[in-house]
Scaffold this motif. Structure first.
Motif, short mmCIF file in Angstrom:
data_model
loop_
_atom_site.label_atom_id
_atom_site.label_comp_id
_atom_site.label_asym_id
_atom_site.label_seq_id
_atom_site.Cartn_x
_atom_site.Cartn_y
_atom_site.Cartn_z
N PRO A 57 7.24 16.07 -1.12
CA PRO A 57 7.78 16.45 -2.42
C PRO A 57 7.36 15.46 -3.51
O PRO A 57 7.32 14.25 -3.29
N ALA A 58 7.06 16.02 -4.67
CA ALA A 58 6.66 15.20 -5.82
C ALA A 58 6.89 16.00 -7.10
O ALA A 58 7.10 17.21 -7.06
N THR A 59 6.82 15.30 -8.21
CA THR A 59 6.87 15.95 -9.52
C THR A 59 5.57 15.69 -10.24
O THR A 59 5.09 14.55 -10.27
N VAL A 98 0.82 -1.21 0.00
CA VAL A 98 0.00 0.00 0.00
C VAL A 98 0.85 1.27 0.00
O VAL A 98 0.36 2.34 0.31
N HIS A 99 2.12 1.14 -0.35
CA HIS A 99 2.98 2.29 -0.59
C HIS A 99 3.10 2.47 -2.10
O HIS A 99 3.54 1.56 -2.80
N TYR A 100 2.69 3.61 -2.59
CA TYR A 100 2.67 3.85 -4.03
C TYR A 100 3.70 4.91 -4.42
O TYR A 100 3.77 5.96 -3.79
N PRO A 101 4.47 4.65 -5.47
CA PRO A 101 5.46 5.62 -5.93
C PRO A 101 4.84 6.74 -6.77
O PRO A 101 5.46 7.78 -6.99
N GLU A 102 3.61 6.50 -7.26
CA GLU A 102 2.98 7.49 -8.13
C GLU A 102 1.47 7.28 -8.15
O GLU A 102 0.96 6.27 -7.67
N CYS A 103 0.79 8.26 -8.71
CA CYS A 103 -0.65 8.15 -8.94
C CYS A 103 -1.02 9.11 -10.06
O CYS A 103 -0.22 9.95 -10.46
N THR A 104 -2.23 8.98 -10.54
CA THR A 104 -2.76 9.90 -11.55
C THR A 104 -3.94 10.63 -10.92
O THR A 104 -4.74 10.04 -10.20
N VAL A 105 -4.01 11.92 -11.20
CA VAL A 105 -5.06 12.77 -10.65
C VAL A 105 -5.86 13.35 -11.80
O VAL A 105 -5.29 13.83 -12.78
N HIS A 106 -7.19 13.28 -11.69
CA HIS A 106 -8.04 13.84 -12.75
C HIS A 106 -8.94 14.93 -12.17
O HIS A 106 -8.85 15.24 -10.99
N ARG A 107 -9.76 15.51 -13.03
CA ARG A 107 -10.62 16.63 -12.64
C ARG A 107 -9.79 17.73 -11.97
O ARG A 107 -10.17 18.31 -10.95
N VAL A 108 -8.66 18.01 -12.57
CA VAL A 108 -7.71 18.99 -12.02
C VAL A 108 -8.24 20.41 -12.18
O VAL A 108 -8.77 20.78 -13.22
N ASN A 109 -8.09 21.17 -11.11
CA ASN A 109 -8.38 22.61 -11.12
C ASN A 109 -7.11 23.34 -10.78
O ASN A 109 -6.45 23.02 -9.78
N TRP A 110 -6.75 24.32 -11.59
CA TRP A 110 -5.57 25.15 -11.33
C TRP A 110 -6.05 26.41 -10.64
O TRP A 110 -6.80 27.19 -11.20
N VAL A 111 -5.63 26.59 -9.39
CA VAL A 111 -6.14 27.65 -8.54
C VAL A 111 -5.34 28.94 -8.72
O VAL A 111 -5.90 29.99 -8.99
N SER A 112 -4.03 28.87 -8.53
CA SER A 112 -3.23 30.10 -8.58
C SER A 112 -2.03 29.95 -9.51
O SER A 112 -1.04 30.65 -9.34
N LEU A 128 -5.71 20.74 -19.77
CA LEU A 128 -4.91 19.96 -18.82
C LEU A 128 -5.79 19.64 -17.61
O LEU A 128 -5.87 20.40 -16.66
N THR A 129 -6.46 18.50 -17.70
CA THR A 129 -7.37 18.09 -16.63
C THR A 129 -6.88 16.85 -15.90
O THR A 129 -7.56 16.34 -15.02
N ARG A 130 -5.69 16.35 -16.27
CA ARG A 130 -5.10 15.19 -15.60
C ARG A 130 -3.60 15.43 -15.45
O ARG A 130 -2.97 16.05 -16.31
N VAL A 131 -3.05 14.92 -14.36
CA VAL A 131 -1.60 14.96 -14.14
C VAL A 131 -1.16 13.63 -13.55
O VAL A 131 -1.93 12.95 -12.86
N LYS A 132 0.06 13.26 -13.85
CA LYS A 132 0.69 12.11 -13.19
C LYS A 132 1.55 12.68 -12.07
O LYS A 132 2.29 13.64 -12.28
N VAL A 133 1.44 12.10 -10.89
CA VAL A 133 2.20 12.53 -9.73
C VAL A 133 3.22 11.44 -9.42
O VAL A 133 2.85 10.29 -9.24
N VAL A 134 4.50 11.81 -9.38
CA VAL A 134 5.56 10.87 -8.98
C VAL A 134 6.14 11.40 -7.68
O VAL A 134 6.72 12.48 -7.64
N PHE A 135 5.91 10.63 -6.62
CA PHE A 135 6.38 11.04 -5.29
C PHE A 135 7.88 10.84 -5.18
O PHE A 135 8.44 9.90 -5.74
#
Length: 121
Positions: free
Chosen positions: A54-56, A18-32, A67-74
């Motif tokens: 920290p992540a990229t 249950v330790h994940y090196p990455e995930c994908t996030v959708h329905r992204v909102n860019w706030v600032s 751009l409504t999805r991003v890949k997150v690499v921790f």
């Protein structure tokens, strides 16, 4: 963890599964910040009571070019990355954006448990 809906089973693994090196996030909102064209380094919070880590972020453009999805690499694999929960990323104290964590891939150990559970005995 994985679900075998056909057999009405929940398959679990050890804590390491249950330790994940990455995930994908959708329905992204860019706030600032404007949606990035290139990968960007951020701090991301994936649980309400956890600190930002920290992540990229890697932009994943949709067919409509939004751009409504991003890949997150921790930087280090994270415990308890949960699909359906919010992920929020920061630059210092400034919220850059956020979205919803997508379903996660099944780890190899859990996939092996699924295969074993599905094989005739």
């Amino acid at each position: 963890m994985a679900l075998d809906v056909g057999r009405n089973q929940v398959i679990v693994g050890d804590r390491a599964s249950v330790h994940y090196p990455e995930c994908t996030v959708h329905r992204v909102n860019w706030v600032s910040a404007a949606p990035p064209a290139e990968p960007m380094t951020v701090h991301i919070q994936i649980r309400y009571r956890s600190g930002a880590v920290p992540a990229t972020l890697f932009p994943l453009a949709a067919a409509d070019a939004a751009l409504t999805r991003v890949k997150v690499v921790f930087e280090e694999p994270q415990f308890g990355v949960t699909p359906g929960q919010a992920a929020v990323w920061y630059d210092g104290d400034r919220v850059l954006g956020g979205g919803i964590i997508e379903p996660l891939p099944v780890h190899a150990r859990v996939a092996a448990a699924l295969a074993q559970a599905s094989s005739p005995q």
